[in-house]
Design a protein around this motif. Structure first.
Motif, PDB file in Angstrom:
ATOM      1  N   PRO A   1       4.910  -6.250 -20.600  1.00 22.62           N
ATOM      2  CA  PRO A   1       4.636  -6.360 -19.159  1.00 22.62           C
ATOM      3  C   PRO A   1       5.440  -7.456 -18.483  1.00 22.62           C
ATOM      4  N   GLN A   2       5.800  -8.495 -19.241  1.00 24.70           N
ATOM      5  CA  GLN A   2       6.550  -9.606 -18.639  1.00 24.70           C
ATOM      6  C   GLN A   2       7.939  -9.163 -18.190  1.00 24.70           C
ATOM      7  N   LEU A   3       8.434  -8.071 -18.754  1.00 24.05           N
ATOM      8  CA  LEU A   3       9.736  -7.555 -18.346  1.00 24.05           C
ATOM      9  C   LEU A   3       9.637  -6.626 -17.140  1.00 24.05           C
ATOM     10  N   PHE A   4       8.590  -5.835 -17.103  1.00 33.12           N
ATOM     11  CA  PHE A   4       8.536  -4.764 -16.111  1.00 33.12           C
ATOM     12  C   PHE A   4       7.709  -5.081 -14.868  1.00 33.12           C
TER      13      PHE A   4
ATOM     14  N   ARG B   1       8.757   4.652  -9.306  1.00 31.84           N
ATOM     15  CA  ARG B   1       7.529   3.864  -9.093  1.00 31.84           C
ATOM     16  C   ARG B   1       6.554   4.055 -10.244  1.00 31.84           C
ATOM     17  N   ASN B   2       6.314   5.303 -10.631  1.00 30.94           N
ATOM     18  CA  ASN B   2       5.375   5.565 -11.724  1.00 30.94           C
ATOM     19  C   ASN B   2       5.880   5.025 -13.058  1.00 30.94           C
ATOM     20  N   ALA B   3       7.195   5.095 -13.271  1.00 30.18           N
ATOM     21  CA  ALA B   3       7.756   4.561 -14.513  1.00 30.18           C
ATOM     22  C   ALA B   3       7.489   3.062 -14.624  1.00 30.18           C
ATOM     23  N   LEU B   4       7.720   2.342 -13.541  1.00 30.18           N
ATOM     24  CA  LEU B   4       7.528   0.891 -13.589  1.00 30.18           C
ATOM     25  C   LEU B   4       6.048   0.506 -13.605  1.00 30.18           C
ATOM     26  N   VAL B   5       5.221   1.267 -12.907  1.00 32.00           N
ATOM     27  CA  VAL B   5       3.770   1.042 -13.000  1.00 32.00           C
ATOM     28  C   VAL B   5       3.322   1.229 -14.445  1.00 32.00           C
ATOM     29  N   THR B   6       3.800   2.286 -15.080  1.00 30.42           N
ATOM     30  CA  THR B   6       3.420   2.589 -16.466  1.00 30.42           C
ATOM     31  C   THR B   6       3.830   1.463 -17.406  1.00 30.42           C
TER      32      THR B   6
ATOM     33  N   ASP C   1       0.831  -1.209   0.000  1.00 31.65           N
ATOM     34  CA  ASP C   1       0.000   0.000   0.000  1.00 31.65           C
ATOM     35  C   ASP C   1       0.866   1.260   0.000  1.00 31.65           C
ATOM     36  N   THR C   2       1.931   1.241   0.791  1.00 36.32           N
ATOM     37  CA  THR C   2       2.845   2.391   0.831  1.00 36.32           C
ATOM     38  C   THR C   2       3.507   2.617  -0.524  1.00 36.32           C
ATOM     39  N   ALA C   3       3.923   1.526  -1.151  1.00 36.77           N
ATOM     40  CA  ALA C   3       4.639   1.635  -2.423  1.00 36.77           C
ATOM     41  C   ALA C   3       3.743   2.140  -3.541  1.00 36.77           C
ATOM     42  N   LEU C   4       2.482   1.716  -3.547  1.00 35.70           N
ATOM     43  CA  LEU C   4       1.595   2.017  -4.670  1.00 35.70           C
ATOM     44  C   LEU C   4       0.691   3.223  -4.435  1.00 35.70           C
ATOM     45  N   ALA C   5       0.704   3.776  -3.234  1.00 35.25           N
ATOM     46  CA  ALA C   5      -0.161   4.926  -2.941  1.00 35.25           C
ATOM     47  C   ALA C   5       0.200   6.106  -3.837  1.00 35.25           C
ATOM     48  N   GLY C   6      -0.778   6.581  -4.602  1.00 37.28           N
ATOM     49  CA  GLY C   6      -0.543   7.716  -5.486  1.00 37.28           C
ATOM     50  C   GLY C   6       0.080   7.374  -6.816  1.00 37.28           C
ATOM     51  N   ALA C   7       0.214   6.082  -7.124  1.00 34.19           N
ATOM     52  CA  ALA C   7       0.817   5.669  -8.398  1.00 34.19           C
ATOM     53  C   ALA C   7       0.013   6.201  -9.579  1.00 34.19           C
ATOM     54  N   GLN C   8       0.714   6.617 -10.607  1.00 36.15           N
ATOM     55  CA  GLN C   8       0.074   7.184 -11.793  1.00 36.15           C
ATOM     56  C   GLN C   8       0.764   6.681 -13.059  1.00 36.15           C
ATOM     57  N   ILE C   9       0.035   6.747 -14.158  1.00 38.76           N
ATOM     58  CA  ILE C   9       0.607   6.472 -15.468  1.00 38.76           C
ATOM     59  C   ILE C   9       1.354   7.729 -15.927  1.00 38.76           C
ATOM     60  N   ASP C  10       2.581   7.541 -16.400  1.00 38.50           N
ATOM     61  CA  ASP C  10       3.398   8.651 -16.872  1.00 38.50           C
ATOM     62  C   ASP C  10       3.493   8.592 -18.398  1.00 38.50           C
ATOM     63  N   GLN C  11       2.806   9.492 -19.070  1.00 40.87           N
ATOM     64  CA  GLN C  11       2.791   9.488 -20.526  1.00 40.87           C
ATOM     65  C   GLN C  11       4.170   9.751 -21.121  1.00 40.87           C
ATOM     66  N   LYS C  12       5.021  10.476 -20.400  1.00 42.60           N
ATOM     67  CA  LYS C  12       6.360  10.729 -20.902  1.00 42.60           C
ATOM     68  C   LYS C  12       7.178   9.444 -20.964  1.00 42.60           C
ATOM     69  N   VAL C  13       6.919   8.546 -20.030  1.00 40.32           N
ATOM     70  CA  VAL C  13       7.588   7.243 -20.052  1.00 40.32           C
ATOM     71  C   VAL C  13       7.181   6.470 -21.301  1.00 40.32           C
ATOM     72  N   LEU C  14       5.885   6.496 -21.613  1.00 42.26           N
ATOM     73  CA  LEU C  14       5.409   5.803 -22.802  1.00 42.26           C
ATOM     74  C   LEU C  14       6.004   6.406 -24.066  1.00 42.26           C
ATOM     75  N   SER C  15       6.163   7.717 -24.090  1.00 41.87           N
ATOM     76  CA  SER C  15       6.774   8.360 -25.246  1.00 41.87           C
ATOM     77  C   SER C  15       8.207   7.894 -25.435  1.00 41.87           C
ATOM     78  N   ARG C  16       8.945   7.814 -24.340  1.00 44.98           N
ATOM     79  CA  ARG C  16      10.323   7.323 -24.432  1.00 44.98           C
ATOM     80  C   ARG C  16      10.356   5.864 -24.879  1.00 44.98           C
ATOM     81  N   ASP C  17       9.427   5.086 -24.370  1.00 41.19           N
ATOM     82  CA  ASP C  17       9.399   3.665 -24.704  1.00 41.19           C
ATOM     83  C   ASP C  17       9.098   3.437 -26.181  1.00 41.19           C
ATOM     84  N   ARG C  18       8.307   4.320 -26.766  1.00 45.75           N
ATOM     85  CA  ARG C  18       7.947   4.169 -28.175  1.00 45.75           C
ATOM     86  C   ARG C  18       8.966   4.812 -29.110  1.00 45.75           C
ATOM     87  N   ALA C  19       9.875   5.579 -28.528  1.00 54.59           N
ATOM     88  CA  ALA C  19      10.817   6.322 -29.362  1.00 54.59           C
ATOM     89  C   ALA C  19      11.753   5.363 -30.090  1.00 54.59           C
TER      90      ALA C  19
END
Length: 409
Positions: free
Chosen positions: A167-170, A154-159, A67-85
């Protein structure tokens, strides 16, 4: 350093950024290798996080830590942009290595090695990894901790775990991050790092930190972000786990004769180093005591540029980062920190521009060679194809693209 790093660009490599949107459809993706267990991904974020919590608790992590680790977790669109680059790495070895292996970095690296003599001594005595090897990675990854990335880890890995591309990697990395929170080694709300989840002064993923983390400063925690001692010893433990062979070289600059059998050169074409010496290959430092080791002869810019023998320990660099230019530069950097002189630049033939490289790749593909994507990048597939065509045309088969080769095709 891990599977994710092999698929994601290192922070030091330039990239073209592209925007993307996250799919909202819930889906499953099969994990890599022989594991056919489906990995949940996508869907509404709260439901996804609930599944992560269930998995973490099943692995023995207290629900409170999750609960502590995931509290406030969000998707980071900038991470997705880097991943698709699309990664772009068009610098030659001379360009990249001269920029990264600068005199300033060498001076700082030697200063760090002197200031932390005891820690580096432990790294070598306990794990067999010399100070120069670790320090070169430390410098190239983060400039000795100065540039560690500004993405919330945390948000990068959640994303990346939520996204259905890999997903099998992250997802395992996210579980390991939760374990780090459980140990009190990471604050999920404030910890930052690379977009792909790497953390700290030598940029390691949570799973590798959990497996190989060392409390080098006896603080009771493993903090590879703020503690240089922890970062250095953790890197040493990780490098050892990759198969580093104590007391052996990794790369050695050599001089080559004009009439060498160039078709024997290149990564994957190992023969005993003593056989290279018999063929007229001469170490610049005169050291031939490792002649019994298998060695490949590599020429990042062809036979007219710097030339090196690579030994089994060079494979550690390929595990760290699969970019040939980055890998060779890091290995060369480590030799400089260990006392080797500046390489002989030579006078290599000019590199082809982007359009000419794409044209060459198209020609090679038309002749049946697997060069991968027509992207203008001199990757291993393109180098191998060039070498074969050079041999067919009676040219020196050193794997370096030249105008002479283009005209011959």
């Amino acid at each position: 350093m891990s599977v994710a790093r092999r698929l994601a660009l290192a922070l030091t490599l330039p990239a073209l950024l592209a925007t993307t949107t996250l799919t909202q459809a819930a889906s499953l993706e099969l994990s890599a290798g022989n594991d056919t267990k489906p990995v949940a991904c996508g869907g509404e974020l709260p439901a996804f996080l609930a599944g992560v919590k269930q998995e973490a608790v099943a692995k023995g992590i207290p629900a409170s830590a999750v609960d502590t680790a995931l509290a406030g977790a969000q998707i980071d669109q900038k991470v997705l942009s880097r991943d698709r680059a699309q990664g772009v790495f068009r610098q030659t070895f001379l360009e990249f290595s001269q920029r990264t292996v600068s005199q300033g970095r060498l001076d700082i690296g030697r200063q760090k090695m002197s200031q932390m003599k005891d820690i580096f001594g432990r790294a070598e005595s306990e794990y067999g990894v010399p100070a120069g090897v670790i320090t070169a990675f430390w410098a190239m990854e983060t400039d000795f901790g100065a540039v560690q990335g500004d993405f919330n880890t945390r948000n990068a890995l959640v994303t990346l775990a939520h996204d259905c591309r890999r997903p099998q990697l992250f997802r395992p990395q996210l579980i390991s991050l939760i374990e780090m929170v459980q140990h009190g080694d990471l604050d999920p709300a404030t910890n930052t790092g690379a977009w792909a989840g790497e953390i700290g002064q030598v940029q390691m993923l949570p799973k590798d930190i959990i497996a190989h983390g060392v409390d080098g400063d006896n603080s009771g925690h493993i903090d590879v972000k703020k503690s240089s001692a922890d970062a250095v010893l953790t890197a040493a433990a990780f490098i050892k786990s990759l198969g580093y062979r104590k007391g052996e070289p990794w790369i050695q600059e050599v001089q080559v004769p004009e009439n060498l059998a160039w078709e024997k050169t290149g990564l994957g074409n190992e023969i005993p180093a003593s056989e290279w010496f018999k063929l007229g290959v001469t170490p610049r430092d005169g050291d031939t005591k490792f002649g019994n080791l298998p060695a490949a002869l590599i020429m990042p810019q062809g036979r007219k540029g710097p030339v090196f023998l690579t030994y089994p320990n060079f494979n550690i660099y390929l595990e760290w980062n699969q970019s040939f230019i980055y890998t060779t530069s890091a290995a060369y950097f480590a030799t400089r920190l260990s006392g080797a002189p500046t390489y002989a630049k030579g006078n290599p033939d000019p590199a082809l521009d982007d359009a000419a490289m794409k044209d060459l790749q198209t020609k090679l593909q038309a002749r049946g060679h697997d060069v991968g994507k027509i992207d203008g990048i001199l990757g291993s597939g393109t180098r191998n194809a060039i070498q074969k065509e050079q041999q067919r045309l009676g040219l020196a088969a050193d794997g370096w693209p030249t105008q002479q080769l283009v005209q011959g095709l």
